[in-house]
Design an enzyme around this catalytic site. Structure first.
Site, PDB file in Angstrom:
ATOM      1  N   SER A 141       0.818  -1.204   0.000  1.00 22.88           N
ATOM      2  CA  SER A 141       0.000   0.000   0.000  1.00 22.88           C
ATOM      3  C   SER A 141       0.860   1.265   0.000  1.00 22.88           C
ATOM      4  O   SER A 141       1.747   1.418  -0.840  1.00 22.88           O
ATOM      5  CB  SER A 141      -0.962  -0.039   1.196  1.00 22.88           C
ATOM      6  OG  SER A 141      -2.071   0.806   0.973  1.00 22.88           O
ATOM      7  N   ASP A 169      -5.080  -4.519  -2.923  1.00 23.47           N
ATOM      8  CA  ASP A 169      -4.220  -4.132  -1.814  1.00 23.47           C
ATOM      9  C   ASP A 169      -4.168  -5.262  -0.780  1.00 23.47           C
ATOM     10  O   ASP A 169      -5.201  -5.769  -0.343  1.00 23.47           O
ATOM     11  CB  ASP A 169      -4.832  -2.871  -1.188  1.00 23.47           C
ATOM     12  CG  ASP A 169      -3.913  -2.155  -0.225  1.00 23.47           C
ATOM     13  OD1 ASP A 169      -3.190  -2.839   0.511  1.00 23.47           O
ATOM     14  OD2 ASP A 169      -3.948  -0.910  -0.208  1.00 23.47           O
TER      15      ASP A 169
END
Length: 692
Positions: free
Chosen positions: A232, A518
């Site tokens: 991320s 993610d």
């Protein structure tokens, strides 16, 4: 990788996946030789059942290609003895209405050609009769596809990474000798493998990683590191640093100053008219290149604008320049492959790692070159090369938890409620960092934007609606088959963690696309690449950039590894430690030297309140600088806040830098433990060889 020789076929397998021989049929249609069909604006529908391409249409109607000869290719399993089927239909323009094998009511005629009847590598002209005395003239050529695969099947490291480690080992050996003040040089098999593991957290993670690396560099420890993993927001820092081939040998002030400037500037122009037109143009061009576009790509373009001045031409494979001589740690970014909205992350998830050399699905032992990610593959062969994506699109993928809450991210950045409610219906909820899970969501955002009232909002709606939220990419495992004993393979079992793993027909080789998200949807950490056995990581410096749940990333990883039988030290904490966390914790398994030593750094403000540097107390006038607001409801470091003041940026940077420097002794002790383990292993191996 094993080759299995059978009378009629050469099979390649790594014990989990199986690749079989593929044939390619090339079909050429010359418009000059099919003038009657051209004149009547008929369409030709070609299909090979079971092929990668399935069916392809050639239109003779107005607006079709002006090329004299159109060429079509079909890739299919050689052993299936495929057939080419062709039908001539009344002109349907460029629309595709599907194809019914065996003919349908619209077809004027239907013919089939068995491919096994064609000689290899020889062009064969066929004239197929159609209704009313017309003929469809085709030129066919059958070819065997190369036996060498473009997908690497194997659980070892790629040759490029092995070469990197050989070169990096020399840098690490010299650095470890200096910081531990050793009298003798280290032998190759004594050099510890040290990794930096980071979590996500948006701009907070991006800023904190700059502080972490600065602290390691000022402590003379950065050259001891062989790997840096990110998820991320921390990947935003990694992407920026690896633009410079020698970043770790330079002062980090320049990239830090650049980050400070971008973090502190206003984001109000992110939805300006000019930017919207740019987004639409870029996404359109990306689709024309052959990429599958998604809402994640829009988020990537916004990252490009917010943190790179709108220009980021670098690609993932470009980062090879920064590691080919072993001059910097190898960067590894983590994502997850999931199913569509019908399955939650807990139902199905597969780790996918990105390095400058390869993109890899860990569970299957399958990788492709970094520059080939996004291209089309079938049965391990590269079928259609698509230009490599700009790095901003991968940044969007690695942090696409923000793409779901992009509307809130925009709201937080500009703090303009009146503006926002002019264009959208309702604000979406803040991401709860304590329970960051992937929800079941629809595949588009059609309900999240108001009906357009003018050209501005119409352009916005055009960009964000009818696009999948998750990053869809061509599946490089497509067509590969599961080995009959795949679920008994030790490497597959290490990453097998859902019920669907017992159903080969539910696994990724049969999926149309990869759906990459993610990794924070499941565990907000980037440990998995470091737990691959061939990397033999000895020490992991674990940096958790979460505001709450300071031990959540390491505890979840420990629980996951326990379930998967992956070596990882036990994580045990007292209630006092949870209530008042310190700057660094050491987790080590003395009984299992194969488990890495973990030094866990939660994001806390402990002794930094009173000390501006290790051993240097703050003056009364400097105490305010040590008051970093991490836990208050008004903290500037909330997940969806994309803009910090320069003061807030500097405070977080200084805190994370200090926490590393203040715990240098613990890090050095972990290095000593790793060194002792390696020397003991070398001695044990030497003793065993003498006995034999």
């Amino acid at each position: 990788m094993t080759r299995i020789m059978e009378p009629s076929e050469n099979i390649i397998t790594n014990g989990v996946l199986v690749s079989r021989e593929v044939s390619c049929l090339e079909v050429r249609v010359d418009k000059q030789k099919n003038k009657k069909l051209v004149k009547e604006k008929n369409d030709i529908l070609l299909a090979v059942k079971g092929s990668y391409e399935k069916a392809q249409r050639m239109s003779f109607s107005s607006g079709s290609s002006s090329d004299t000869v159109d060429t079509f290719r079909f890739h299919s399993l050689k052993s299936c003895e495929p057939e080419l089927t062709a039908s001539v239909e009344p002109g349907l323009g460029s629309s595709f209405l599907g194809f019914s094998f065996g003919g349908d009511s619209k077809s004027e005629d239907f013919v089939a050609v068995p491919l096994k009847s064609l000689p290899l590598e020889q062009a064969v002209r066929v004239a197929l009769p159609t209704a009313e005395g017309k003929q469809l003239e085709l030129e066919l050529k059958a070819k065997d596809c190369p036996k060498k695969l473009d997908v690497r099947l194997g659980f070892d490291l790629c040759e490029e990474e092995k070469l990197f480690l050989q070169k990096r080992k020399k840098v690490v050996a010299e650095a470890v000798k200096k910081v531990l003040q050793l009298d003798q040089d280290l032998q190759d098999n004594e050099v510890p493998v040290v990794a930096v593991m980071t979590t996500g957290g948006g701009v907070r993670a991006m800023t904190s990683l700059y502080g972490t690396l600065s602290g390691l560099k000022k402590s003379k420890l950065l050259d001891c590191v062989s790997y840096i993993t990110g998820a991320s927001g921390s990947t935003w820092t990694m992407s920026k640093l690896y633009e410079d081939a020698n970043w770790s040998h330079k002062d980090l002030e320049e990239p830090i100053n650049d980050a400070r400037e971008h973090v502190s500037k206003s984001k109000t122009s992110i939805f300006s008219w000019e930017r919207l037109k740019y987004y639409r143009k870029e996404l359109s061009e990306r689709a024309k290149e052959g990429h599958k576009t998604s809402f994640t790509d829009l988020w990537g373009l916004m990252l490009e604008f917010m943190f790179h001045d709108g220009v980021l031409e670098n690609t993932l494979s470009d980062q090879q320049r920064a590691v080919n001589e072993g001059q910097n740690p190898l960067p590894l970014c983590l994502a997850m492959n999931v199913k569509d909205a019908n399955n939650s992350t807990l139902d199905f998830k597969e780790w996918c790692e990105f390095s400058p050399y390869e993109v890899r699905l860990l569970k299957y032992g399958a990788s492709i070159r970094a520059e080939d990610f996004g291209s089309e593959f079938f049965m391990g062969r590269l079928i259609k090369k698509v230009p490599e994506s700009k790095l901003c699109y991968l940044q969007g993928l690695w942090s696409n938890i923000f793409s779901i809450n992009l509307l809130d991210a925009w709201f937080s950045a500009v703090s303009s409620e009146n503006f926002w409610h002019r264009w959208t219906r309702d604000r979406m909820s803040e991401i709860d960092e304590e329970s960051l899970v992937r929800e079941k969501r629809s595949g588009d955002l059609s309900t999240r934007v108001l009906t357009p009232s003018n050209s501005f909002s119409e352009t916005l709606r055009d960009i964000v609606t009818s696009r999948p939220i998750d990053g869809e990419h061509h599946n490089f495992l497509k067509g590969l088959q599961m080995h009959r004993t795949y679920n008994q393979h030790s490497n597959f079992c290490s990453w097998r963690d859902t019920e669907l793993d017992s159903s080969p027909n539910q696994l990724t080789p049969l999926a149309e696309d990869l759906c990459l998200v993610d990794s924070a949807y499941y565990i907000n950490a980037s440990y998995p690449p470091l737990l691959r056995k061939p990397r033999k990581v000895d020490v992991i410096l674990s940096f958790d950039y979460g505001l709450t749940g300071h031990f959540k990333s390491v505890e979840q990883t420990y629980q996951y590894c326990t379930k998967q039988d992956i070596c990882f030290p036990k994580v045990v904490l007292s209630e006092e430690e949870r209530k008042n966390p310190k700057e660094c914790y050491v987790f080590v398994d003395d009984e299992n030297p194969e488990a890495p030593v973990i030094l866990h750094f939660p994001l806390v403000n402990d002794t930094f309140k009173k000390y501006k540097a290790p051993g240097v107390k703050r003056s009364p006038a400097e105490l305010e600088d040590g008051d970093v607001h991490l836990t208050s409801s008004q903290s500037p470091y909330r997940l969806l806040n994309l803009t910090y003041s320069e003061h807030s940026f500097n405070q977080l940077l200084s805190l994370t830098e200090y926490n590393v420097q203040n715990n240098k002794d613990l890090i050095l002790q972990a290095f000593r433990t790793a060194l002792e383990r390696r020397k003991h292993a070398v001695a044990a191996a030497s003793g065993n060889s003498h006995r034999h």
